[in-house]
Design an enzyme around this catalytic site. Structure first.
Site, PDB file in Angstrom:
ATOM      1  N   THR A   1       0.854  -1.195   0.000  1.00  0.00           N
ATOM      2  CA  THR A   1       0.000   0.000   0.000  1.00  0.00           C
ATOM      3  C   THR A   1       0.888   1.243   0.000  1.00  0.00           C
ATOM      4  O   THR A   1       0.657   2.187  -0.753  1.00  0.00           O
ATOM      5  CB  THR A   1      -0.940  -0.011   1.231  1.00  0.00           C
ATOM      6  OG1 THR A   1      -1.775  -1.170   1.128  1.00  0.00           O
ATOM      7  CG2 THR A   1      -1.792   1.229   1.316  1.00  0.00           C
TER       8      THR A   1
ATOM      9  N   ASN B   1      -6.035  -9.092  -8.109  1.00  0.00           N
ATOM     10  CA  ASN B   1      -6.214  -9.825  -6.856  1.00  0.00           C
ATOM     11  C   ASN B   1      -7.576 -10.490  -6.718  1.00  0.00           C
ATOM     12  O   ASN B   1      -7.734 -11.436  -5.967  1.00  0.00           O
ATOM     13  CB  ASN B   1      -5.964  -8.887  -5.662  1.00  0.00           C
ATOM     14  CG  ASN B   1      -6.665  -7.558  -5.814  1.00  0.00           C
ATOM     15  OD1 ASN B   1      -6.437  -6.852  -6.788  1.00  0.00           O
ATOM     16  ND2 ASN B   1      -7.515  -7.216  -4.877  1.00  0.00           N
TER      17      ASN B   1
ATOM     18  N   SER C   1       4.671  -7.142  -2.046  1.00  0.00           N
ATOM     19  CA  SER C   1       4.304  -7.296  -0.638  1.00  0.00           C
ATOM     20  C   SER C   1       4.752  -8.668  -0.138  1.00  0.00           C
ATOM     21  O   SER C   1       4.497  -9.690  -0.802  1.00  0.00           O
ATOM     22  CB  SER C   1       2.781  -7.160  -0.502  1.00  0.00           C
ATOM     23  OG  SER C   1       2.406  -7.356   0.828  1.00  0.00           O
TER      24      SER C   1
ATOM     25  N   THR D   1      13.201   3.823  10.304  1.00  0.00           N
ATOM     26  CA  THR D   1      14.085   2.718  10.695  1.00  0.00           C
ATOM     27  C   THR D   1      13.562   1.424  10.097  1.00  0.00           C
ATOM     28  O   THR D   1      12.372   1.108  10.213  1.00  0.00           O
ATOM     29  CB  THR D   1      14.144   2.614  12.231  1.00  0.00           C
ATOM     30  OG1 THR D   1      14.515   3.901  12.735  1.00  0.00           O
ATOM     31  CG2 THR D   1      15.141   1.566  12.688  1.00  0.00           C
TER      32      THR D   1
ATOM     33  N   CYS E   1     -17.160  -7.367   1.218  1.00  0.00           N
ATOM     34  CA  CYS E   1     -17.450  -8.181   2.385  1.00  0.00           C
ATOM     35  C   CYS E   1     -16.405  -7.987   3.482  1.00  0.00           C
ATOM     36  O   CYS E   1     -16.688  -8.134   4.662  1.00  0.00           O
ATOM     37  CB  CYS E   1     -17.501  -9.632   1.992  1.00  0.00           C
ATOM     38  SG  CYS E   1     -18.467 -10.589   3.124  1.00  0.00           S
TER      39      CYS E   1
HETATM   40  N1  PLP Z   1      -1.913  -4.551  -4.367  1.00  0.00           N
HETATM   41  C1  PLP Z   1      -2.564  -5.709  -4.542  1.00  0.00           C
HETATM   42  C2  PLP Z   1      -2.824  -6.198  -5.933  1.00  0.00           C
HETATM   43  C3  PLP Z   1      -2.998  -6.446  -3.442  1.00  0.00           C
HETATM   44  O1  PLP Z   1      -3.643  -7.592  -3.623  1.00  0.00           O
HETATM   45  C4  PLP Z   1      -2.736  -5.943  -2.149  1.00  0.00           C
HETATM   46  C5  PLP Z   1      -3.230  -6.656  -0.957  1.00  0.00           C
HETATM   47  O2  PLP Z   1      -4.314  -7.213  -0.948  1.00  0.00           O
HETATM   48  C6  PLP Z   1      -2.052  -4.734  -2.024  1.00  0.00           C
HETATM   49  C7  PLP Z   1      -1.647  -4.065  -3.155  1.00  0.00           C
HETATM   50  C8  PLP Z   1      -1.729  -4.152  -0.670  1.00  0.00           C
HETATM   51  O3  PLP Z   1      -0.714  -4.900  -0.067  1.00  0.00           O
HETATM   52  P1  PLP Z   1      -0.297  -4.666   1.458  1.00  0.00           P
HETATM   53  O4  PLP Z   1      -1.215  -5.512   2.272  1.00  0.00           O
HETATM   54  O5  PLP Z   1       1.120  -5.123   1.557  1.00  0.00           O
HETATM   55  O6  PLP Z   1      -0.441  -3.225   1.747  1.00  0.00           O
END
Ligand code: PLP
Length: 502
Positions: free
Chosen positions: A76, A154, A202, A240, A328
């Site tokens: 994010t 996702n 991530s 940090t 949801c």
């Molecule tokens: N981008 C995508 C395509 C994701 O599926 C997700 C998490 O669901 C994120 C970004 C965000 O990741 P994070 O949980 O590391 O902030």
């Protein structure tokens, strides 16, 4: 039908089990190497060494020079870094072409930029969420300075040809940013070959820890730091370093080749599940594209006429965790923006489940999941009574043998409807702590604000041994629409007032 209760986790696009190697690496760092990697003394040199090794490990896995990879707190944050990058675009190149199916971490960032004066141009996906590089070319405008497209979606698993898209952007002298969170570990990621300018990752999507991500910035690509206040990451990302998380990320990344080696098997199991569900529910609709265009392991499937929250609750009762799109997860009534942008109606989106498998999903798990779906779809499974909003009468509200649970999501104000009279409010996430306040000799009616939480908790209570259970379909919002007068009369009044009103 009584079944051996098992736990089968099928929500790996939300997060994954932390792998053993990642756990070990993190424990070691936490226990032994707590010095700040930026400090000058010997103890800190070891910490700095761990940081450098982790970066080198990730760099091998994604094929990019180590110095182009910044560790962040999550993907994010990596996506949000666009807030600092976009203002570097030339003044006459302030339009951004983007995939409308991006994760909210990217989409909300883009919307913020739009409010700041950038113009957004959304590409048009097809019914499987696909967007071709030619679509990018066709939509191109002179003032576009940046194109944004994820590598894998996702919710549906749809893959995008980011290499070809980056080439289109570069041919127009523009930059290209790709969210590769759902691609890493599922399909090969080669940053130098794909020539994207920016990419985000991530750790917790690849069996690493939560709270750590990475941002790739191609050598020479314009960049301004998003996090300020420290010299870490060569002054490009202050704060940090969470060294234990970074070590866990690197350990998980080291296993990416293994994960990729299992992708064929994963795909086979996902396809076998899809085929079995199609046989069990011939009217179901698979929203994910076919295997060659889809991330292995992800299946988005619509069961017409079946509310996804109810299916989720039923599956959860049998120990199977699946997702129902972003709505949801937040308890909101908004259907998934991904599915609706692909052309599904809000109703179809609310009938859609996302099943996302990882390499640890076995053939035995597959058989179990299919058997449970067979029971649920045929009506032989454990079925609770769904009370339609129009059926929720005053008599029911005040029946002495009915105990009404009014579920609340904390910190949510938009749907803050007044509770039902004669009801007890419990927080959704911690209802388990209140079981001794819920009588076992009464009929339990579970209600919630917009209809997502009640079936899930009703099935949870069934698992906890409660026998007489029902839940209010579509929540208090549905009741307000179906029975406006009853709602106006009773909602918000105390039990005593309600009885008097009656
Ligand atoms: N981008 C995508 C395509 C994701 O599926 C997700 C998490 O669901 C994120 C970004 C965000 O990741 P994070 O949980 O590391 O902030």
């Amino acid at each position: 039908m009584l079944r051996f209760r098992r736990t089968v986790y099928c929500d790996n696009n939300a997060t994954t089990r932390v792998g053993k190697k990642a756990q070990k690496a993190m424990t070691e760092v936490l226990g032994r190497c707590y010095a700040n990697p930026s400090s000058p003394y010997r103890m800190a040199h070891e910490a700095a060494g761990i940081l450098a090794d982790a970066r080198a490990c990730l760099s091998r896995v994604v094929n990019a020079p180590p110095e182009t990879l910044l560790f962040t707190s999550c993907a994010t944050e990596s996506n949000n870094s666009l807030r600092a990058i976009a203002p570097l675009l030339p003044p006459d190149k302030r339009a951004i072409l983007h995939n409308p199916l991006e994760h909210p971490a990217m989409l909300e960032t883009l919307f913020l930029l739009e409010r700041q004066g950038f113009s957004l141009i959304a590409l048009k996906p097809d019914r499987q969420g696909r967007i071709a590089p030619e679509d990018l070319e066709r939509a191109w405008r002179e003032d576009v300075g940046l194109a944004v497209c994820m590598a894998a979606n996702n919710e549906t698993g749809t893959l995008y040809d980011v290499k070809a898209m980056a080439a289109v952007a570069h041919a127009h002298g523009a930059l290209f940013f790709s969210d590769m969170v759902q691609a890493l570990g599922k399909i090969p990621v080669d940053l130098l070959d794909s020539e994207v300018d920016y990419a985000s990752f991530s750790a917790h999507k690849i069996h690493g820890p939560k709270g750590v991500g990475a941002l790739y910035v191609r050598e020479g690509a314009p960049f301004a730091p998003f996090m300020l206040g420290g010299h870490q990451e060569e002054g490009r990302r202050a704060g940090t370093e969470g060294l234990h998380n970074i070590a866990g990320f690197a350990a998980a990344a080291g296993d990416v080749p293994l994960q990729l080696a299992g992708a064929g098997e994963l795909c086979r199991r996902r396809d076998a599940l899809a085929a079995a569900l199609r046989e069990l529910a011939p009217d179901c609709v698979i929203n994910s594209p076919s295997a060659s265009e889809c991330q292995p392991g992800t299946l988005s499937i619509t069961f017409p006429g079946r509310a996804n929250a109810v299916l989720m609750g039923q599956l959860d009762y049998y120990g199977i965790s699946v997702a129902a799109g972003s709505a949801c997860n937040t308890g909101e009534d908004t259907p998934s923006h991904v599915l609706t942008a692909m052309g599904l109606s809000p109703e179809e989106a609310r009938n859609t489940l996302r099943i996302s498998l990882a390499n640890d999903f076995s053939d035995r798990d597959l058989r179990y999941v299919i058997n449970i779906f067979r029971d649920i779809l045929s009506g032989a499974g454990n079925t609770l009574t769904a009370v339609r909003p129009s059926r929720l009468t005053a008599e029911m509200l005040f029946a002495p043998d009915v105990f009404i649970i009014d579920l609340r999501r904390t910190l949510k104000t938009e749907y803050a409807l007044k509770p039902l009279p004669n009801s007890r409010s419990f927080p959704f996430f911690s209802i388990g702590k209140h079981l001794d306040e819920i009588p076992r000799n009464k009929h339990i009616l579970v209600t919630c604000e917009v209809g997502y939480d009640a079936p899930i908790i009703a099935y949870y209570l069934r698992r906890k041994g409660y026998r007489q259970l029902s839940f209010l379909m579509w929540g208090l919002l549905g009741w307000k629409l179906a029975r406006p007068q009853l709602y106006a009369r009773f909602a918000g009044s105390s039990a005593q007032e309600g009885t008097q009103n009656e």
